[in-house]
Design a protein around this motif. Structure first.
Motif, short mmCIF file in Angstrom:
data_model
loop_
_atom_site.label_atom_id
_atom_site.label_comp_id
_atom_site.label_asym_id
_atom_site.label_seq_id
_atom_site.Cartn_x
_atom_site.Cartn_y
_atom_site.Cartn_z
N LEU A 47 16.67 7.30 -19.44
CA LEU A 47 17.83 7.96 -19.39
C LEU A 47 18.49 8.58 -18.12
CD1 LEU A 47 17.71 10.23 -22.88
CD2 LEU A 47 18.32 7.62 -22.61
N ALA A 48 19.65 8.35 -17.62
CA ALA A 48 20.24 8.63 -16.46
C ALA A 48 21.53 9.25 -16.39
CB ALA A 48 20.04 7.27 -15.44
N ARG A 81 21.06 17.78 -23.66
CA ARG A 81 22.16 17.70 -24.48
C ARG A 81 22.01 17.27 -25.65
NH1 ARG A 81 26.27 15.13 -20.35
NH2 ARG A 81 28.02 15.55 -22.17
N VAL A 82 21.15 16.25 -25.73
CA VAL A 82 20.75 15.42 -26.96
C VAL A 82 19.27 15.62 -26.90
CG1 VAL A 82 22.77 13.89 -27.72
CG2 VAL A 82 21.00 13.28 -25.77
N ALA A 83 18.64 16.79 -27.47
CA ALA A 83 17.24 17.16 -27.29
C ALA A 83 16.41 16.30 -28.44
CB ALA A 83 17.04 18.48 -27.62
N TRP A 84 17.03 15.61 -29.22
CA TRP A 84 16.22 14.95 -30.32
C TRP A 84 16.23 13.69 -29.68
CZ3 TRP A 84 19.19 10.56 -31.30
CH2 TRP A 84 20.54 11.16 -31.20
N LEU A 85 16.80 13.08 -28.73
CA LEU A 85 16.93 11.63 -28.47
C LEU A 85 15.66 11.46 -27.82
CD1 LEU A 85 18.22 8.83 -28.24
CD2 LEU A 85 19.52 9.50 -26.43
N PRO A 86 15.33 11.85 -26.79
CA PRO A 86 13.87 11.56 -25.96
C PRO A 86 12.78 11.65 -26.99
CG PRO A 86 15.16 13.27 -24.66
CD PRO A 86 16.05 13.05 -25.93
N ALA A 87 12.68 12.64 -27.88
CA ALA A 87 11.65 12.56 -28.73
C ALA A 87 11.46 11.11 -29.65
CB ALA A 87 11.72 13.93 -29.71
N LEU A 88 12.72 10.79 -30.03
CA LEU A 88 13.06 9.66 -30.92
C LEU A 88 12.57 8.25 -29.77
CD1 LEU A 88 13.99 8.05 -33.57
CD2 LEU A 88 16.34 7.98 -32.15
N HIS A 121 15.17 11.28 -18.17
CA HIS A 121 14.12 11.36 -18.91
C HIS A 121 13.48 9.86 -18.75
CE1 HIS A 121 11.64 11.41 -22.67
NE2 HIS A 121 12.23 10.56 -22.95
N VAL A 122 12.35 9.75 -19.01
CA VAL A 122 11.41 8.33 -18.91
C VAL A 122 10.67 8.38 -20.15
CG1 VAL A 122 10.05 7.04 -17.67
CG2 VAL A 122 11.58 8.52 -16.18
N GLY A 123 11.02 7.26 -20.89
CA GLY A 123 10.26 7.18 -22.05
C GLY A 123 8.52 6.90 -21.71
N GLU A 124 7.77 7.26 -22.52
CA GLU A 124 6.36 7.16 -22.67
C GLU A 124 5.81 5.79 -22.45
OE1 GLU A 124 4.41 9.06 -25.71
OE2 GLU A 124 4.86 11.02 -25.12
N GLY A 125 6.52 4.91 -23.34
CA GLY A 125 6.31 3.26 -22.93
C GLY A 125 7.13 2.50 -21.63
N PHE A 126 7.71 3.38 -20.94
CA PHE A 126 8.53 2.82 -19.62
C PHE A 126 7.27 1.97 -18.89
CE2 PHE A 126 10.62 2.70 -15.44
CZ PHE A 126 11.83 2.01 -16.10
N GLN A 127 7.91 0.49 -18.61
CA GLN A 127 7.08 0.20 -17.62
C GLN A 127 7.94 -0.11 -16.20
OE1 GLN A 127 7.30 -3.06 -20.54
NE2 GLN A 127 5.33 -3.55 -20.38
N ASP A 128 7.18 0.73 -15.21
CA ASP A 128 7.97 0.73 -13.68
C ASP A 128 7.20 -0.25 -13.35
OD1 ASP A 128 9.03 1.79 -11.53
OD2 ASP A 128 7.00 2.31 -10.89
N PRO A 129 8.03 -1.43 -12.51
CA PRO A 129 7.30 -2.55 -11.93
C PRO A 129 6.33 -2.06 -10.72
CG PRO A 129 9.46 -2.69 -11.87
CD PRO A 129 9.19 -1.25 -12.65
N GLY A 130 6.54 -0.92 -10.17
CA GLY A 130 5.56 -0.46 -9.27
C GLY A 130 4.26 0.49 -9.96
N GLY A 131 4.19 0.44 -11.07
CA GLY A 131 3.03 1.39 -11.77
C GLY A 131 3.17 2.74 -11.85
#
Length: 800
Positions: free
Chosen positions: A311-312, A294-301, A329-339
């Protein structure tokens, strides 16, 4: 009919114009109805062509014949045909009238270009027959606001006011969108406090405080239904009735729910820069049901800025309750505690991945609250508990949650220091003499940094000291501070700062300050305490020395203040100001003293005007250098000495020579300037001498000038200095000014310039000597913070 009645009292062109308008409106409504009916018949003919395998003309004749045989209109029969057609879209079970209205509306909206024609079509074909007077459509915007995309039946003012409904406004449409469930209000807006905004229920759309904001002026029933696509809320519609209804029956609820689905699928995406952002985002094809689509530009930003963001989309039950959030969507810099990599997170539920977030007051509850209210949530230093391989792992994170359509954007940053940051922290510890520590509540584990061991004088292999044992290492007089530290952290759960002395293993003591804070999870449960110890030993020793010095300084200041008060009292006693002229031996005398602007600068200026035993008048102005009690004491010595010497009858030059010897030999190394004069009344002559002092100013015939000055060195420099004497004859009405340099001195201005300014002021004659003295003082503006003495004399001849 209303138009005809309204124009009954009119005649001429106005009545004719109203009649034409009414006729055109009726024709337009009939044309719309015929268009919808024709479109419905055309669709039914197409269905019969396929079922009967005949031509279009034959199918049309068949439909009209069957309609005539059944005794119904062709459009009604077409609706029946379409309601039974194989492959028809599954929709709720409707009665025959509802199906007919539904198919008429579907046929009508097929010709609509945007939201307002769609609203007008459903209003004319479905809602007006049900008694409704207005309908409005809104699409959800990223921040939870609703943007108006179509309406029918509203006035221009209401349509303008309801263009955008902010998320915090309580109204039927926002409740439907926020809760994800229809709102059925058969008796109008429910009572209760209004949330404020565009308008409140109970009065009109311009204000009120007895219920939610009400769309339009109608007080009757209203229904608000969410627009839902793939389970996600993308907008809402509201329908208004002029009067209350008994209830919204089950059949009517099914019909309006189906109508909401029809309206959503009939809306066209806006395009161009003038389109409504929320509408454009929501009005997308069926497959675009995720936030990312719905906001295709937001994940790229988000990926470009490198934030740890996901984004959930809300996953709702049939009644609108939020059950979970599906990660789109999960950002490329997202830090998952479980890795886990982003690919393993996308498409899964937030509670599925992080079940501990669902605890009371946990992060999941915060996300639901953000979705409900639209208010962002932020918390720094929050402990995030997650399960990694069936083990509870706690990570301290900075959390940010914001609403995005019918979902949330969640960002968290795990506090990990880079190598450069770690080196910087080590330098801060060393330079500030800090030592950090943390103690886990559940396990009791204590962690110290390297410098903390140094502060307590413990070896690195020795165990850190927990809070419960800290008092055994503290001076007995300071153990109350340790109790205060534990109580604030463990019981009150608040930050605290205390100071205490630590007993080191070598028998010495170290003064420490502890700054500590509790660490809680999102539910507010205490999970750890942490803080820093700071070495204040050097500061403490310096403070002790400083306190002793401060006491000594206070004593010195007290003594200096006493001396200052003594000097000021002595000076004021010797130099009482006189505001009135004094008649003395044919002279009018006015004396003035102006102290320095800063009272602590007690100077050595003095004056004297006294009649001697022989009849002469002694006139003296002097200035002892400096500002101190020694200066005042020197002034007292010179003033009294000159008075005593003057009774000998010697002239001014001899008096100054004697006074110079007194100054040189009998005072405490002072220097002074003096002008000394003896006025003889019998012949009106003034004999005078000077010791380094400015000459008197004579005012004669409207002009002012200085008297020619004899030579004379200032007092106290050369013990055998000689002084010259000058004689001046005072004419009637002559004025003579004797003064100290404080009257004319200005920083950055030469003495000759300042003296010239004084001559101009003195030449301005006043009625008497008193006012002449006041005039001179008022118009001279020195800036050297020096005190000033002034004597003004005028010859007055005695008259019988």
């Amino acid at each position: 009919m209303g138009s005809a009645q309204g124009s009954a009292g009119r005649s001429g062109p106005a009545a004719g114009m109203l009649s034409v308008i009414a006729r055109q409106q009726r024709q337009l409504a009939e044309a719309r109805s015929r268009t919808a009916s024709d479109a419905l018949i055309d669709v039914a003919i197409g269905v019969l062509v396929e079922r009967l395998h005949c031509s279009v003309a034959e199918a049309g004749e068949q439909l009209r014949g069957l309609a005539a045989a059944a005794g119904v209109a062709p459009a009604d029969f077409a609706a029946e045909v379409l309601g039974q057609a194989p492959g028809a879209s599954p929709r709720p079970a409707l009665d025959s009238d509802a199906r007919r209205r539904s198919w008429l509306a579907q046929a009508a909206v097929g010709h609509a270009a945007d939201g307002c024609p769609v609203a007008q079509a459903v209003h004319d074909e479905v809602l007006a027959p049900l008694g409704a007077v207005a309908v409005a459509f809104w699409m959800l915007e990223p921040d939870g606001a609703l943007a108006l995309v179509g309406e029918a039946g509203l006035g221009p003012l209401d349509a303008s006011r309801w263009q955008r409904i902010p998320p915090q406004l309580d109204c039927a449409a926002q409740r439907a969108a926020r809760l994800g469930a229809p709102q059925w209000w058969p008796t109008g807006s429910p009572p209760g406090p209004a949330a404020g905004g565009i308008g409140a229920g109970g009065t009109d759309s311009t204000g009120g405080t007895d219920g939610p904001a009400r769309l339009g002026p109608w007080r009757g029933a209203r229904a608000a239904l969410p627009f839902r696509r793939a389970g996600a809320v993308v907008g809402a519609m509201e329908i208004c009735w002029p009067a209350s209804r008994a209830q919204f029956g089950e059949g009517l609820r099914r019909e309006l729910t189906a109508l909401a689905d029809l309206c959503l699928h009939s809306l066209r995406p806006t395009s161009g820069p003038g389109g409504t952002p929320g509408a454009a985002a929501a009005q997308t094809p069926e497959g675009f049901a995720t936030l990312a689509a719905r906001v295709a530009w937001l994940p790229a930003l988000l990926d470009a800025v490198g934030g740890s963001v996901l984004l959930a989309q809300a996953v709702r039950a049939d009644d609108g309750e939020v059950l979970d959030f599906r990660i789109d969507h999960v950002g490329e810099g997202f830090q998952d505690p479980g890795g886990r990599p982003p690919a393993e997170l996308r498409g899964r539920g937030l509670l599925e991945l992080y079940p501990l977030l669902g605890a009371d007051a946990g992060l999941f509850g915060r996300a639901v609250e953000v979705l409900r209210t639209g208010e962002p949530y932020r918390a720094d230093g929050t402990v995030l508990l997650t399960l990694v391989d069936d083990v509870v792992v706690g990570e301290e994170v900075d959390v940010r949650i914001a609403r995005l359509f019918d979902g949330v954007a969640i960002g968290w940053t795990v506090g990990e220091a880079s190598a450069g940051e770690y080196s910087l922290l080590r330098a801060v510890e060393r330079l500030g003499r800090f030592g950090a520590w943390q103690e886990e509540i559940r396990t009791g584990a204590v962690r110290w940094t390297r410098h903390t061991y140094e502060l307590f004088g413990r070896a690195r292999h020795a165990p850190p000291i927990p809070l419960d044992d800290l008092h055994t290492h503290v001076h007995p007089q300071d153990r109350a501070a340790v109790d205060q530290l534990r109580d604030a952290l463990l019981r009150l759960k608040r930050s605290v700062t205390v100071s205490f002395r630590v007993l080191l293993p070598d028998g010495t003591m170290r003064q420490l300050r502890a700054l500590a804070e509790p660490v809680t999870d999102t539910a507010g449960t205490l999970v750890a305490v942490r803080g820093v110890y700071q070495d204040l030993t050097s500061h403490y020793r310096t403070q002790v020395v400083l306190d002793a010095t401060r006491h000594q300084l206070a004593d010195s200041e007290a003594r200096a203040a006493g001396q200052h008060r003594l000097a000021l009292t002595l000076q004021r006693a010797l130099l009482p100001g006189s505001d009135e002229a004094v008649e003395a031996s044919g002279l009018a005398v006015a004396v003035r003293y102006r102290p320095a602007e800063q009272e602590h600068l007690v100077g050595g200026d003095w004056y004297d005007a006294v009649t001697l035993p022989g009849g002469d008048v002694l006139l003296v102005v002097g200035d002892v250098a400096g500002h101190s009690i020694r200066t005042v004491a020197g002034m007292v010595t010179l003033r009294n000495s000159l008075r005593g010497l003057a009774v000998t009858g010697a002239g001014p030059a001899h008096l100054l020579r004697w006074l110079n010897r007194v100054t040189y030999h009998l005072t405490d190394d002072i220097t002074a300037t003096v002008v000394c004069g003896l006025y003889r009344p019998s012949d009106h002559t003034l004999r005078w001498a000077r010791a380094g002092h400015l000459p008197p100013v004579l005012v004669h015939g409207g002009k002012a000038s200085t008297l020619p000055q004899p030579d004379g060195l200032l007092l106290g420099v050369e013990p055998d200095a000689a002084y010259e004497e000058a004689i001046h004859h005072l004419a009637p009405e002559d004025l003579l000014l004797l003064f100290t340099d404080g009257l004319i001195e200005r920083r950055g201005t030469g003495l000759d310039t300042s003296l010239g300014a004084l001559l101009e002021i003195a030449a301005q004659r006043q009625p008497d000597v008193a006012r002449q003295a006041d005039h001179v003082l008022a118009h001279t503006r020195p800036d050297t913070d020096d005190d000033t003495c002034l004597i003004v004399i005028q010859r007055r001849d005695h008259r019988a």
